[in-house]
Design a protein around this motif. Sequence first.
Motif, PDB file in Angstrom:
ATOM      1  N   UNK A  35      44.188  42.075  60.138  1.00  0.00           N
ATOM      2  CA  UNK A  35      44.812  40.541  59.837  1.00  0.00           C
ATOM      3  C   UNK A  35      46.294  40.944  59.347  1.00  0.00           C
ATOM      4  N   UNK A  36      46.454  42.057  58.738  1.00  0.00           N
ATOM      5  CA  UNK A  36      47.944  42.254  58.011  1.00  0.00           C
ATOM      6  C   UNK A  36      48.934  42.841  59.419  1.00  0.00           C
ATOM      7  N   UNK A  37      48.336  43.574  60.280  1.00  0.00           N
ATOM      8  CA  UNK A  37      48.727  43.849  61.359  1.00  0.00           C
ATOM      9  C   UNK A  37      49.585  42.753  62.367  1.00  0.00           C
ATOM     10  N   UNK A  38      48.545  41.760  62.389  1.00  0.00           N
ATOM     11  CA  UNK A  38      48.775  40.746  63.380  1.00  0.00           C
ATOM     12  C   UNK A  38      49.395  39.570  62.442  1.00  0.00           C
ATOM     13  N   UNK A  39      49.784  39.446  61.356  1.00  0.00           N
ATOM     14  CA  UNK A  39      50.579  38.619  60.486  1.00  0.00           C
ATOM     15  C   UNK A  39      49.402  37.369  60.414  1.00  0.00           C
ATOM     16  N   UNK A  40      47.973  37.544  60.578  1.00  0.00           N
ATOM     17  CA  UNK A  40      47.230  36.605  60.277  1.00  0.00           C
ATOM     18  C   UNK A  40      46.973  36.031  58.716  1.00  0.00           C
ATOM     19  N   UNK A  41      46.449  34.979  58.659  1.00  0.00           N
ATOM     20  CA  UNK A  41      46.079  34.630  57.246  1.00  0.00           C
ATOM     21  C   UNK A  41      45.069  35.608  56.514  1.00  0.00           C
ATOM     22  N   UNK A  42      45.599  36.058  55.353  1.00  0.00           N
ATOM     23  CA  UNK A  42      44.842  37.168  54.591  1.00  0.00           C
ATOM     24  C   UNK A  42      44.397  36.864  53.151  1.00  0.00           C
ATOM     25  N   UNK A  43      43.120  37.200  53.033  1.00  0.00           N
ATOM     26  CA  UNK A  43      42.826  37.211  51.647  1.00  0.00           C
ATOM     27  C   UNK A  43      43.123  38.625  50.908  1.00  0.00           C
ATOM     28  N   UNK A  44      44.160  38.523  50.006  1.00  0.00           N
ATOM     29  CA  UNK A  44      44.664  39.793  49.560  1.00  0.00           C
ATOM     30  C   UNK A  44      43.752  40.470  48.522  1.00  0.00           C
ATOM     31  N   UNK A  45      42.947  39.838  48.000  1.00  0.00           N
ATOM     32  CA  UNK A  45      41.963  40.462  46.938  1.00  0.00           C
ATOM     33  C   UNK A  45      40.854  39.716  46.819  1.00  0.00           C
ATOM     34  N   UNK A  46      39.852  40.608  47.548  1.00  0.00           N
ATOM     35  CA  UNK A  46      38.524  39.998  47.499  1.00  0.00           C
ATOM     36  C   UNK A  46      37.329  41.038  47.764  1.00  0.00           C
ATOM     37  N   UNK A  47      36.228  40.626  47.232  1.00  0.00           N
ATOM     38  CA  UNK A  47      35.143  41.482  47.430  1.00  0.00           C
ATOM     39  C   UNK A  47      33.739  40.602  47.392  1.00  0.00           C
ATOM     40  N   UNK A  48      32.655  41.123  47.820  1.00  0.00           N
ATOM     41  CA  UNK A  48      31.234  40.677  47.673  1.00  0.00           C
ATOM     42  C   UNK A  48      30.947  40.174  46.367  1.00  0.00           C
ATOM     43  N   UNK A  49      30.158  39.091  46.340  1.00  0.00           N
ATOM     44  CA  UNK A  49      29.537  38.644  45.033  1.00  0.00           C
ATOM     45  C   UNK A  49      28.436  39.815  44.372  1.00  0.00           C
ATOM     46  N   UNK A  50      28.637  40.104  42.915  1.00  0.00           N
ATOM     47  CA  UNK A  50      27.707  41.031  42.523  1.00  0.00           C
ATOM     48  C   UNK A  50      26.560  40.396  42.134  1.00  0.00           C
ATOM     49  N   UNK A  51      25.324  40.950  42.356  1.00  0.00           N
ATOM     50  CA  UNK A  51      24.131  40.369  41.706  1.00  0.00           C
ATOM     51  C   UNK A  51      23.423  41.479  41.262  1.00  0.00           C
ATOM     52  N   UNK A  52      22.424  41.612  40.058  1.00  0.00           N
ATOM     53  CA  UNK A  52      21.433  42.529  39.824  1.00  0.00           C
ATOM     54  C   UNK A  52      20.140  42.377  40.592  1.00  0.00           C
ATOM     55  N   UNK A  53      19.912  43.626  40.799  1.00  0.00           N
ATOM     56  CA  UNK A  53      18.602  44.118  41.642  1.00  0.00           C
ATOM     57  C   UNK A  53      17.586  44.652  40.689  1.00  0.00           C
ATOM     58  N   UNK A  54      16.193  44.142  40.322  1.00  0.00           N
ATOM     59  CA  UNK A  54      15.272  44.964  39.733  1.00  0.00           C
ATOM     60  C   UNK A  54      14.232  45.036  40.285  1.00  0.00           C
ATOM     61  N   UNK A  55      13.084  45.340  39.499  1.00  0.00           N
ATOM     62  CA  UNK A  55      11.482  45.280  40.208  1.00  0.00           C
ATOM     63  C   UNK A  55      11.083  43.814  40.187  1.00  0.00           C
ATOM     64  N   UNK A  56      11.575  42.814  39.852  1.00  0.00           N
ATOM     65  CA  UNK A  56      11.374  41.448  39.798  1.00  0.00           C
ATOM     66  C   UNK A  56      11.820  40.751  40.984  1.00  0.00           C
ATOM     67  N   UNK A  57      13.233  41.165  41.678  1.00  0.00           N
ATOM     68  CA  UNK A  57      13.860  40.542  42.718  1.00  0.00           C
ATOM     69  C   UNK A  57      13.896  41.234  43.895  1.00  0.00           C
ATOM     70  N   UNK A  58      13.543  42.582  43.849  1.00  0.00           N
ATOM     71  CA  UNK A  58      13.842  43.529  45.117  1.00  0.00           C
ATOM     72  C   UNK A  58      13.238  43.112  46.153  1.00  0.00           C
ATOM     73  N   UNK A  59      11.968  42.516  46.203  1.00  0.00           N
ATOM     74  CA  UNK A  59      11.215  42.406  47.443  1.00  0.00           C
ATOM     75  C   UNK A  59      11.810  40.918  48.146  1.00  0.00           C
ATOM     76  N   UNK A  60      12.696  40.244  47.608  1.00  0.00           N
ATOM     77  CA  UNK A  60      13.361  39.117  48.115  1.00  0.00           C
ATOM     78  C   UNK A  60      14.683  39.478  48.497  1.00  0.00           C
ATOM     79  N   UNK A  61      15.275  40.720  48.376  1.00  0.00           N
ATOM     80  CA  UNK A  61      16.728  41.120  48.652  1.00  0.00           C
ATOM     81  C   UNK A  61      16.554  41.854  50.178  1.00  0.00           C
ATOM     82  N   UNK A  62      16.922  41.336  51.191  1.00  0.00           N
ATOM     83  CA  UNK A  62      16.846  42.336  52.412  1.00  0.00           C
ATOM     84  C   UNK A  62      17.909  43.442  52.141  1.00  0.00           C
ATOM     85  N   UNK A  63      17.226  44.443  52.397  1.00  0.00           N
ATOM     86  CA  UNK A  63      17.883  45.995  52.330  1.00  0.00           C
ATOM     87  C   UNK A  63      19.265  45.995  53.313  1.00  0.00           C
ATOM     88  N   UNK A  64      19.179  45.481  54.358  1.00  0.00           N
ATOM     89  CA  UNK A  64      20.222  45.582  55.272  1.00  0.00           C
ATOM     90  C   UNK A  64      21.538  44.364  54.766  1.00  0.00           C
TER      91      UNK A  64
END
Length: 357
Positions: free
Chosen positions: A313-342
Amino acid sequence: MKAHSILKVAISALAVSAASPVLAETWYPYDAVEITPPFAADGTASDVKYVPLEKAEEAYNICVSFPHMKDAYWLGVDYGVVEEAKDLGVKLNVVEAGGYTELAKQISQIEDCVAGGADAVVIGAISYDGLNSLVSEVAAKGIPVIDVINGISSPDITAKSLVSFYTMGFETGKYLAEKHPAGGEPAIVGWFPGPAGAGWVEAANEGFLKAVEGSALTVLEPKYGDTGKEAQLKLVEDVLQAEPDVAYIAGTAVTAEAAQGLIRERGLKDKVGLLAFYMTPGVYEGIKRGFIEAAPADSMVIQGRIAVDQAVRALEGKELVKHVGPKIFVVDGDNIDSVPQTDILPPNGFRPVFSVD
């Protein structure tokens, strides 16, 4: 790029996806957090849906520099940058310095990349401040520099694809503090934040210590060290020897992975709990098997993907989210089976890839 812009792109991407079976299994739109103003330590966090470009306009040469490939975490980031390069149709060259003591080597590798004609550079930094001069030199040549995962303090960075390791550390500490609130059962915690001086380590350390303030937990002096298994195992052994009443070992994913066997060998599984402040395949399996209690997931694969998209995006001058990251969530024994590993890790059996042509 504001949230409404991203959502608009997301809607069009979903429309294309619905019309085309080829795009049916995309990773996006992905729940993410944008920081505004970008790069501000006290910036405002806003929920967004991240959607990458479908294709690059040219087969750009992108250089990616990692601290090392010694653990599964960076393998996951490698998977992310490689897959996104393939999706966008750009060339990729991945270099790794060999460890957090190798700052000079990382600088040299990046210089070689630039001399070799890199159009953009993605850096997983060994040092928060130690690459600033290099970043300034590269940016002065008009080459976009993307800060991925670890954090770089230079104001000359083009964009950041990372999560707050302060939040990662804080969520881990909060998990423990809720088990041992003020006035509750006291417990001693051995804390292993990683290599001293790395931006992500200092941030995680600050967050963890803040979260346990006022709780019934006593945190021992942080034990810093390289994220190689031998180094972390030695640190854990030393703490168990010096503090036989330790109730928890918390720290890097490598710490938790390495400590599993040691805890079992010494018959301490029911006495010493293990926690990591980020996710790897080993930590994921440890949680599934009941050997590791919990870890926040920062979706390192997606951080790698976003970084490559930001570079294009920077090379092409396209719209750019300059500071971003995936949303964080805690995984433990209670919810791990509902979280897709991939969603949070590379596929099983993935091997390091160093180039995409």
